[in-house]
Design a protein around this motif. Sequence first.
Motif, PDB file in Angstrom:
ATOM      1  N   LEU A   1     -29.082 -27.054 -19.306  1.00 45.66           N
ATOM      2  CA  LEU A   1     -27.615 -27.073 -19.317  1.00 45.66           C
ATOM      3  C   LEU A   1     -27.080 -25.847 -20.050  1.00 45.66           C
ATOM      4  O   LEU A   1     -26.175 -25.152 -19.555  1.00 45.66           O
ATOM      5  CB  LEU A   1     -27.113 -28.349 -19.995  1.00 45.66           C
ATOM      6  N   MET A   2     -27.637 -25.564 -21.223  1.00 47.45           N
ATOM      7  CA  MET A   2     -27.168 -24.436 -22.021  1.00 47.45           C
ATOM      8  C   MET A   2     -27.373 -23.097 -21.302  1.00 47.45           C
ATOM      9  O   MET A   2     -26.596 -22.166 -21.476  1.00 47.45           O
ATOM     10  CB  MET A   2     -27.882 -24.410 -23.371  1.00 47.45           C
TER      11      MET A   2
ATOM     12  N   LEU B   1     -20.756 -27.996 -19.972  1.00 45.31           N
ATOM     13  CA  LEU B   1     -20.335 -26.893 -20.829  1.00 45.31           C
ATOM     14  C   LEU B   1     -18.837 -26.634 -20.652  1.00 45.31           C
ATOM     15  O   LEU B   1     -18.243 -27.003 -19.635  1.00 45.31           O
ATOM     16  CB  LEU B   1     -21.114 -25.629 -20.479  1.00 45.31           C
TER      17      LEU B   1
ATOM     18  N   ASP C   1     -22.501 -34.832 -19.872  1.00 45.38           N
ATOM     19  CA  ASP C   1     -22.057 -33.662 -20.631  1.00 45.38           C
ATOM     20  C   ASP C   1     -22.012 -32.429 -19.744  1.00 45.38           C
ATOM     21  O   ASP C   1     -22.891 -32.202 -18.908  1.00 45.38           O
ATOM     22  CB  ASP C   1     -23.016 -33.376 -21.794  1.00 45.38           C
TER      23      ASP C   1
ATOM     24  N   THR D   1     -22.925 -26.308 -28.676  1.00 41.50           N
ATOM     25  CA  THR D   1     -21.703 -25.700 -28.134  1.00 41.50           C
ATOM     26  C   THR D   1     -20.587 -25.647 -29.176  1.00 41.50           C
ATOM     27  O   THR D   1     -19.441 -25.354 -28.832  1.00 41.50           O
ATOM     28  CB  THR D   1     -21.194 -26.485 -26.909  1.00 41.50           C
TER      29      THR D   1
ATOM     30  N   THR E   1     -17.465 -24.072 -19.819  1.00 39.71           N
ATOM     31  CA  THR E   1     -17.280 -23.162 -18.674  1.00 39.71           C
ATOM     32  C   THR E   1     -17.314 -23.883 -17.325  1.00 39.71           C
ATOM     33  O   THR E   1     -17.100 -23.249 -16.284  1.00 39.71           O
ATOM     34  CB  THR E   1     -18.384 -22.082 -18.693  1.00 39.71           C
TER      35      THR E   1
ATOM     36  N   SER F   1     -18.408 -28.733 -25.841  1.00 40.35           N
ATOM     37  CA  SER F   1     -18.873 -29.351 -24.594  1.00 40.35           C
ATOM     38  C   SER F   1     -17.876 -30.400 -24.124  1.00 40.35           C
ATOM     39  O   SER F   1     -17.070 -30.929 -24.905  1.00 40.35           O
ATOM     40  CB  SER F   1     -20.256 -29.971 -24.782  1.00 40.35           C
TER      41      SER F   1
ATOM     42  N   SER G   1     -32.358 -26.067 -28.849  1.00 38.02           N
ATOM     43  CA  SER G   1     -32.670 -26.992 -27.753  1.00 38.02           C
ATOM     44  C   SER G   1     -33.964 -27.762 -27.976  1.00 38.02           C
ATOM     45  O   SER G   1     -34.096 -28.909 -27.536  1.00 38.02           O
ATOM     46  CB  SER G   1     -32.756 -26.219 -26.426  1.00 38.02           C
TER      47      SER G   1
ATOM     48  N   THR H   1     -26.108 -31.469 -27.771  1.00 38.52           N
ATOM     49  CA  THR H   1     -25.320 -30.602 -26.897  1.00 38.52           C
ATOM     50  C   THR H   1     -24.018 -30.203 -27.572  1.00 38.52           C
ATOM     51  O   THR H   1     -23.597 -29.030 -27.513  1.00 38.52           O
ATOM     52  CB  THR H   1     -25.030 -31.307 -25.559  1.00 38.52           C
ATOM     53  N   GLN H   2     -23.373 -31.153 -28.223  1.00 38.67           N
ATOM     54  CA  GLN H   2     -22.144 -30.840 -28.941  1.00 38.67           C
ATOM     55  C   GLN H   2     -22.395 -29.833 -30.057  1.00 38.67           C
ATOM     56  O   GLN H   2     -21.598 -28.896 -30.253  1.00 38.67           O
ATOM     57  CB  GLN H   2     -21.525 -32.122 -29.497  1.00 38.67           C
TER      58      GLN H   2
ATOM     59  N   GLY I   1     -27.197 -22.752 -18.051  1.00 37.32           N
ATOM     60  CA  GLY I   1     -26.435 -22.755 -16.816  1.00 37.32           C
ATOM     61  C   GLY I   1     -27.223 -23.091 -15.575  1.00 37.32           C
ATOM     62  O   GLY I   1     -26.758 -22.863 -14.456  1.00 37.32           O
TER      63      GLY I   1
END
Length: 294
Positions: free
Chosen positions: A53-54, A215, A213, A75, A217, A79, A275, A71-72, A56
Amino acid sequence: MSAPVKADIVIGCVAYCDAIGSIWDGMKGYFATAGVKMDFVLFTSYEAQVDALMKGHIDIAWNGPLAHVRTQKLTHNASISLGMRDVDCNFKTHIIATKASGISVVADLAGKKLATGSVDSPQAYILPLQHIKTSGVALDSLHVTRFDKDIGKHGDTAMGEVEVIKALEGGQVDAGLVSDLMWSRAVNAGDIEASGYVIISDGPPLFDHCQFDALPTFPKEKQDAFNTALFAMTWDNAEHRRVMQLEGIKKEWARPREEGYANMRAALADEANESFPPMFHSVDKHPFKSLVVT
């Protein structure tokens, strides 16, 4: 038969059981009927999924609570939380003690033998231990037996909890960490006689489990398309209901919320922000009186 088409949205899912492919084939089929070209990628660990995910490689990660909070953190809380199942809200886990141990409240655990699930299990390791610690029990008074099963799946297979229940039944420990789901299943199946045990009254608080979740973007139009399709699934439609039941849903998808992850955030406050962070506790480095890993 139509030819494969390029997906507009790619979702990552952890393959914690053989049925995952079938579940997400069903979800893919549903999204197609809703006009969303979605595909999915299966991962062998949440760490690999979060990393993808990080980088892309996927648009959305279907994360458990540990992966969600990581994840939070990665980011810097930017996120986007997209949704969860109704069963993910107010997830319950227990500290189960044998009646012979004399344990009735958390404080009684001091000096006792405790069985836990996998080191990365929110419900059978991370959050109950966080609760025990914040309740004032010195972790260096505990003799811990940890059942590290299916590391990377973050307790989703619950195989560590199965071993905890066996350890309780075999009299190897005084208490164990088990989710309400797995305890109820064992009792109802007759695998354990509930009358010989007590659920500690001041056990871990409720928490929230899985979350979609993305990103920051992630394009707004794709986010809207995903949400519109997801929350249009209805229990009243037999085909929708079939897929929802495969996902363990009781009635409906739930809107995202964050209050149920507060204790996980506290537990991860000092964890390396990466990660693939180091394991919480190893045999050589841990806070307990003793630790046996099996």
